[in-house]
Scaffold this motif. Structure first.
Motif, PDB file in Angstrom:
ATOM      1  N   ASP A   1      45.760  13.828   0.350  1.00 53.08           N
ATOM      2  CA  ASP A   1      44.267  13.036  -0.960  1.00 53.08           C
ATOM      3  C   ASP A   1      43.123  13.555   0.252  1.00 53.08           C
ATOM      4  OD1 ASP A   1      46.670  12.259  -1.861  1.00 53.08           O
ATOM      5  OD2 ASP A   1      47.378  10.305  -0.887  1.00 53.08           O
ATOM      6  N   ASN A   2      42.670  13.289   0.420  1.00 51.74           N
ATOM      7  CA  ASN A   2      41.967  13.653   1.777  1.00 51.74           C
ATOM      8  C   ASN A   2      41.035  14.498   1.374  1.00 51.74           C
ATOM      9  OD1 ASN A   2      43.689  14.603   2.808  1.00 51.74           O
ATOM     10  ND2 ASN A   2      42.052  14.241   4.829  1.00 51.74           N
ATOM     11  N   VAL A   3      41.575  15.407   1.012  1.00 52.44           N
ATOM     12  CA  VAL A   3      41.321  17.190   0.448  1.00 52.44           C
ATOM     13  C   VAL A   3      40.986  17.105  -0.814  1.00 52.44           C
ATOM     14  CG1 VAL A   3      41.792  20.343   0.832  1.00 52.44           C
ATOM     15  CG2 VAL A   3      42.637  18.338   2.412  1.00 52.44           C
ATOM     16  N   HIS A   4      39.369  17.862  -1.322  1.00 53.73           N
ATOM     17  CA  HIS A   4      39.039  18.356  -2.354  1.00 53.73           C
ATOM     18  C   HIS A   4      38.679  19.540  -2.652  1.00 53.73           C
ATOM     19  CE1 HIS A   4      39.313  13.301  -2.528  1.00 53.73           C
ATOM     20  NE2 HIS A   4      38.623  13.337  -1.534  1.00 53.73           N
ATOM     21  N   TYR A   5      39.368  20.083  -3.604  1.00 55.34           N
ATOM     22  CA  TYR A   5      38.971  21.562  -3.530  1.00 55.34           C
ATOM     23  C   TYR A   5      38.113  21.881  -5.427  1.00 55.34           C
ATOM     24  CZ  TYR A   5      39.368  26.699  -4.894  1.00 55.34           C
ATOM     25  OH  TYR A   5      39.323  27.897  -5.669  1.00 55.34           O
ATOM     26  N   TYR A   6      37.151  22.760  -5.724  1.00 55.63           N
ATOM     27  CA  TYR A   6      35.834  22.567  -6.793  1.00 55.63           C
ATOM     28  C   TYR A   6      36.305  24.470  -6.730  1.00 55.63           C
ATOM     29  CZ  TYR A   6      35.323  17.510  -6.625  1.00 55.63           C
ATOM     30  OH  TYR A   6      36.032  16.242  -6.397  1.00 55.63           O
ATOM     31  N   ARG A   7      35.858  24.609  -7.436  1.00 65.03           N
ATOM     32  CA  ARG A   7      36.017  26.222  -7.927  1.00 65.03           C
ATOM     33  C   ARG A   7      34.854  25.880  -8.505  1.00 65.03           C
ATOM     34  NH1 ARG A   7      36.511  31.351  -6.283  1.00 65.03           N
ATOM     35  NH2 ARG A   7      36.742  32.044  -8.203  1.00 65.03           N
ATOM     36  N   PHE A   8      33.758  26.763  -8.173  1.00 61.94           N
ATOM     37  CA  PHE A   8      32.620  27.290  -8.317  1.00 61.94           C
ATOM     38  C   PHE A   8      32.279  28.496  -9.279  1.00 61.94           C
ATOM     39  CE2 PHE A   8      31.560  22.959  -6.696  1.00 61.94           C
ATOM     40  CZ  PHE A   8      30.547  22.304  -6.875  1.00 61.94           C
ATOM     41  N   ASP A   9      31.163  28.500 -10.193  1.00 60.35           N
ATOM     42  CA  ASP A   9      30.805  30.332 -10.049  1.00 60.35           C
ATOM     43  C   ASP A   9      30.391  30.917  -9.330  1.00 60.35           C
ATOM     44  OD1 ASP A   9      31.137  29.072 -12.950  1.00 60.35           O
ATOM     45  OD2 ASP A   9      28.812  29.341 -12.998  1.00 60.35           O
ATOM     46  N   VAL A  10      30.698  32.466  -9.273  1.00 56.67           N
ATOM     47  CA  VAL A  10      30.525  33.518  -8.190  1.00 56.67           C
ATOM     48  C   VAL A  10      29.198  32.840  -7.953  1.00 56.67           C
ATOM     49  CG1 VAL A  10      30.515  35.668  -6.719  1.00 56.67           C
ATOM     50  CG2 VAL A  10      32.829  34.786  -9.074  1.00 56.67           C
ATOM     51  N   ASP A  11      28.998  32.594  -6.193  1.00 61.61           N
ATOM     52  CA  ASP A  11      27.901  33.146  -5.686  1.00 61.61           C
ATOM     53  C   ASP A  11      26.761  34.238  -5.365  1.00 61.61           C
ATOM     54  OD1 ASP A  11      28.157  30.823  -4.832  1.00 61.61           O
ATOM     55  OD2 ASP A  11      28.488  30.914  -2.995  1.00 61.61           O
ATOM     56  N   LEU A  12      26.087  34.929  -6.594  1.00 63.05           N
ATOM     57  CA  LEU A  12      25.982  36.248  -6.908  1.00 63.05           C
ATOM     58  C   LEU A  12      24.189  36.196  -6.466  1.00 63.05           C
ATOM     59  CD1 LEU A  12      26.649  36.808 -10.805  1.00 63.05           C
ATOM     60  CD2 LEU A  12      27.813  37.435  -9.155  1.00 63.05           C
ATOM     61  N   SER A  13      23.771  35.194  -5.774  1.00 58.85           N
ATOM     62  CA  SER A  13      22.557  34.928  -5.127  1.00 58.85           C
ATOM     63  C   SER A  13      22.120  33.710  -4.357  1.00 58.85           C
ATOM     64  CB  SER A  13      21.020  35.165  -6.411  1.00 58.85           C
ATOM     65  OG  SER A  13      21.387  34.278  -6.955  1.00 58.85           O
ATOM     66  N   PRO A  14      21.307  33.762  -3.629  1.00 62.88           N
ATOM     67  CA  PRO A  14      21.509  32.505  -2.613  1.00 62.88           C
ATOM     68  C   PRO A  14      20.775  31.356  -3.485  1.00 62.88           C
ATOM     69  CG  PRO A  14      20.650  34.188  -1.469  1.00 62.88           C
ATOM     70  CD  PRO A  14      20.460  35.329  -2.993  1.00 62.88           C
ATOM     71  N   SER A  15      20.131  31.694  -4.755  1.00 63.42           N
ATOM     72  CA  SER A  15      19.863  30.682  -5.418  1.00 63.42           C
ATOM     73  C   SER A  15      20.768  29.860  -6.022  1.00 63.42           C
ATOM     74  CB  SER A  15      18.822  30.608  -6.123  1.00 63.42           C
ATOM     75  OG  SER A  15      19.652  31.820  -7.072  1.00 63.42           O
ATOM     76  N   ASP A  16      21.601  30.764  -6.486  1.00 61.94           N
ATOM     77  CA  ASP A  16      23.521  30.532  -6.322  1.00 61.94           C
ATOM     78  C   ASP A  16      23.997  29.205  -5.560  1.00 61.94           C
ATOM     79  OD1 ASP A  16      23.662  31.440  -8.524  1.00 61.94           O
ATOM     80  OD2 ASP A  16      24.494  33.457  -8.356  1.00 61.94           O
ATOM     81  N   TYR A  17      24.241  29.522  -4.189  1.00 61.23           N
ATOM     82  CA  TYR A  17      24.323  29.038  -2.875  1.00 61.23           C
ATOM     83  C   TYR A  17      23.473  28.165  -2.675  1.00 61.23           C
ATOM     84  CZ  TYR A  17      25.486  27.534   2.182  1.00 61.23           C
ATOM     85  OH  TYR A  17      25.883  27.218   2.850  1.00 61.23           O
ATOM     86  N   TYR A  18      22.886  27.829  -3.148  1.00 57.45           N
ATOM     87  CA  TYR A  18      22.062  26.126  -3.070  1.00 57.45           C
ATOM     88  C   TYR A  18      22.403  25.417  -3.990  1.00 57.45           C
ATOM     89  CZ  TYR A  18      18.770  30.235  -0.490  1.00 57.45           C
ATOM     90  OH  TYR A  18      18.767  30.707   1.186  1.00 57.45           O
ATOM     91  N   ARG A  19      22.361  25.847  -5.269  1.00 54.83           N
ATOM     92  CA  ARG A  19      22.522  24.955  -6.440  1.00 54.83           C
ATOM     93  C   ARG A  19      24.161  24.123  -6.031  1.00 54.83           C
ATOM     94  NH1 ARG A  19      19.399  28.372  -9.740  1.00 54.83           N
ATOM     95  NH2 ARG A  19      21.506  29.688 -10.220  1.00 54.83           N
ATOM     96  N   LYS A  20      24.961  25.316  -5.374  1.00 49.25           N
ATOM     97  CA  LYS A  20      26.553  24.350  -5.541  1.00 49.25           C
ATOM     98  C   LYS A  20      26.531  23.900  -3.910  1.00 49.25           C
ATOM     99  CE  LYS A  20      28.989  26.782  -2.742  1.00 49.25           C
ATOM    100  NZ  LYS A  20      29.534  28.304  -2.341  1.00 49.25           N
ATOM    101  N   MET A  21      25.354  23.737  -3.304  1.00 52.63           N
ATOM    102  CA  MET A  21      26.038  23.041  -2.044  1.00 52.63           C
ATOM    103  C   MET A  21      25.065  21.886  -2.403  1.00 52.63           C
ATOM    104  SD  MET A  21      27.121  24.366   0.465  1.00 52.63           S
ATOM    105  CE  MET A  21      26.372  23.366   1.920  1.00 52.63           C
ATOM    106  N   ARG A  22      23.668  21.670  -3.307  1.00 53.98           N
ATOM    107  CA  ARG A  22      23.286  20.550  -3.854  1.00 53.98           C
ATOM    108  C   ARG A  22      24.081  19.941  -5.070  1.00 53.98           C
ATOM    109  NH1 ARG A  22      18.039  17.877  -7.355  1.00 53.98           N
ATOM    110  NH2 ARG A  22      17.912  16.054  -6.156  1.00 53.98           N
ATOM    111  N   THR A  23      24.896  20.354  -5.758  1.00 53.08           N
ATOM    112  CA  THR A  23      25.740  19.954  -6.518  1.00 53.08           C
ATOM    113  C   THR A  23      26.719  19.533  -5.869  1.00 53.08           C
ATOM    114  OG1 THR A  23      25.290  21.294  -8.664  1.00 53.08           O
ATOM    115  CG2 THR A  23      27.678  20.069  -8.455  1.00 53.08           C
ATOM    116  N   GLY A  24      27.694  19.786  -4.759  1.00 55.36           N
ATOM    117  CA  GLY A  24      28.900  19.796  -3.760  1.00 55.36           C
ATOM    118  C   GLY A  24      28.380  18.049  -3.115  1.00 55.36           C
ATOM    119  N   LEU A  25      27.278  18.152  -3.418  1.00 59.68           N
ATOM    120  CA  LEU A  25      26.403  16.664  -3.004  1.00 59.68           C
ATOM    121  C   LEU A  25      27.036  15.635  -3.386  1.00 59.68           C
ATOM    122  CD1 LEU A  25      23.083  17.171  -0.583  1.00 59.68           C
ATOM    123  CD2 LEU A  25      25.575  17.131   0.490  1.00 59.68           C
ATOM    124  N   SER A  26      27.220  15.816  -4.516  1.00 61.70           N
ATOM    125  CA  SER A  26      27.473  14.782  -5.740  1.00 61.70           C
ATOM    126  C   SER A  26      28.686  14.224  -5.998  1.00 61.70           C
ATOM    127  CB  SER A  26      26.666  14.882  -7.056  1.00 61.70           C
ATOM    128  OG  SER A  26      27.238  16.520  -7.146  1.00 61.70           O
TER     129      SER A  26
END
Length: 206
Positions: A36-61
């Protein structure tokens, strides 16, 4: 990932996993790991550092708590330290980070052993009032601030600035993130470790 799930998932802590990997291995692992306390989210593949940064910010929401801690999937979270940290979070201000000492570990699967070669400089010396002095101490020492508990709102502010900066080099972004954290937060020291960071991998499989 299995290593982290087996040794770092504790019942009294919520976890948000952001998967931007190129394969479906993690997705298969989490499909068989129901908590119940583990939440998994599949994102588009991190093809660039900017993809990773956007994923991290989206994850904060997706984080429901006021405080966040970043953890790599091959590191260790210590239950005793996290439990003590959780009890203190209610007394922290909106711009306060709860920092603790970090231990570095080297693992060698072929030899089936681990060693403890690195004790990072204690962040205790960063628990001072003036941000300029904190920045000086941070730059002059080997302090791990990346894996420390800090406000989710502050994290969102920093990721927004990272994305807008157009920065590409991942290690430099981590360094800049920590410097912004020093500028935006006050620090409170917890004398109990809650994080062990893997320094080096040798033939580890997921």
């Amino acid at each position: 990932t299995r290593f982290f799930l087996n040794y770092s998932v504790h019942d009294d802590t919520d976890y948000v996993f952001l998967d931007g990997s190129q394969t479906s291995v993690n997705e298969e692992i989490f499909s068989r790991f129901a908590r119940d306390n583990v939440h998994y989210y599949r994102f588009d593949v991190d093809l660039s550092p900017s993809d990773y940064y956007r994923k991290m910010r989206t994850g904060l929401s997706l984080v429901r708590d006021k405080f966040v801690l970043y953890a790599d999937n091959d590191d260790l979270l210590l239950r005793e330290g996290l439990s003590k940290a959780t009890k203190l979070l209610g007394s922290l201000g909106e711009r306060s980070a709860l920092v603790a000492d970090t231990l570095g570990v080297t693992c060698n699967n072929r030899m089936n052993r681990c060693s403890f070669p690195a004790v990072y400089t204690s962040p205790k010396k960063l628990c001072m009032t003036h941000p300029t002095k904190r920045l000086y101490e941070y730059r002059a020492s080997h302090v791990n601030l990346w894996n420390q508990i800090h406000p989710t709102s502050v994290a969102d502010t920093i990721w927004e600035s990272v994305i807008n900066s157009g920065a590409e080099e991942l290690h430099m972004v981590e360094f800049l993130y920590c410097e912004r954290l020093i500028e935006l937060c006050e620090f409170r020291y917890l004398p109990t470790r809650y994080y062990i960071r893997l320094e080096e991998q040798a033939n580890r499989t997921i």
